[in-house]
Scaffold this motif. Sequence first.
Motif, short mmCIF file in Angstrom:
data_model
loop_
_atom_site.label_atom_id
_atom_site.label_comp_id
_atom_site.label_asym_id
_atom_site.label_seq_id
_atom_site.Cartn_x
_atom_site.Cartn_y
_atom_site.Cartn_z
N GLY A 122 0.82 -1.21 0.00
CA GLY A 122 0.00 0.00 0.00
C GLY A 122 0.86 1.26 0.00
N THR A 123 1.94 1.24 0.77
CA THR A 123 2.86 2.38 0.80
C THR A 123 3.48 2.60 -0.57
OG1 THR A 123 3.32 1.98 3.14
CG2 THR A 123 4.94 3.29 1.92
N ARG A 124 3.88 1.52 -1.23
CA ARG A 124 4.44 1.62 -2.58
C ARG A 124 3.40 2.13 -3.57
NH1 ARG A 124 9.04 -1.84 -3.88
NH2 ARG A 124 9.96 -2.57 -1.93
N THR A 125 2.18 1.65 -3.44
CA THR A 125 1.11 2.09 -4.33
C THR A 125 0.85 3.58 -4.16
OG1 THR A 125 0.09 -0.10 -4.26
CG2 THR A 125 -1.34 1.74 -4.93
N ASP A 126 0.82 4.04 -2.91
CA ASP A 126 0.62 5.47 -2.64
C ASP A 126 1.72 6.30 -3.30
OD1 ASP A 126 -1.60 4.81 -1.14
OD2 ASP A 126 -0.60 5.06 0.81
N ALA A 127 2.95 5.80 -3.25
CA ALA A 127 4.07 6.54 -3.86
C ALA A 127 3.91 6.61 -5.38
CB ALA A 127 5.40 5.89 -3.49
N VAL A 128 3.46 5.54 -5.99
CA VAL A 128 3.25 5.54 -7.45
C VAL A 128 2.13 6.50 -7.81
CG1 VAL A 128 2.46 4.14 -9.41
CG2 VAL A 128 4.17 3.22 -7.82
N VAL A 129 1.02 6.43 -7.10
CA VAL A 129 -0.14 7.27 -7.39
C VAL A 129 0.21 8.75 -7.24
CG1 VAL A 129 -2.45 7.90 -6.53
CG2 VAL A 129 -1.85 5.50 -6.87
N ALA A 130 1.08 9.07 -6.29
CA ALA A 130 1.47 10.47 -6.07
C ALA A 130 2.15 11.08 -7.29
CB ALA A 130 2.39 10.57 -4.85
N GLY A 131 2.67 10.26 -8.17
CA GLY A 131 3.35 10.75 -9.36
C GLY A 131 2.42 11.07 -10.52
#
Length: 170
Positions: A122-131
């Motif tokens: 989920g943390t990794r997904t949040d980082a991708v979505v932030a881009g």
Amino acid sequence: MYRRRDTERARLVAEIAGDLRRYSSDAQHIGHAFAALHGLNATDLQALIAVMDAELAGDPITAGRLGTQLGLSSGSVTALVDRLERAGHLRRDRATADRRKVLLRYADRGAALATAFFGPLGTRTDAVVAGFTDDELQVVHRFLRTMAESTREYRDEVRAARTEPSRDPS
């Protein structure tokens, strides 16, 4: 000029298809790792995902709807839900409006196990979505939603074809 554009589009479509295959395969491996860690089989995992999705949509699922979604008989769904309930992954709740209706929900233990395992993803997904901008996310969402709908339709066609008697005269 159109030919070059068609070639670029074909290349992009092929790359997207490859990305989707890799994403699907990698996500499946992660799901299987979670299942193996907690003594679950593939159907158990599909059931937990269906229960979670229904809860997130604000429309908790019944055992009957779960069976339809997974293509399982009533007896198989009962055994599945019993097993997941005993393991602490699910709980059965009576609907407040109709006490005869039983809803399946994530149990606290199951939710805690899933959160602990999938939290880093989920943390990794949040980082991708932030881009991505909001407009880009709208396009991605529309694409993924329609791809998922198309895939489900084909899944249902395949499931129906498997259950129909063979028409082969030989």
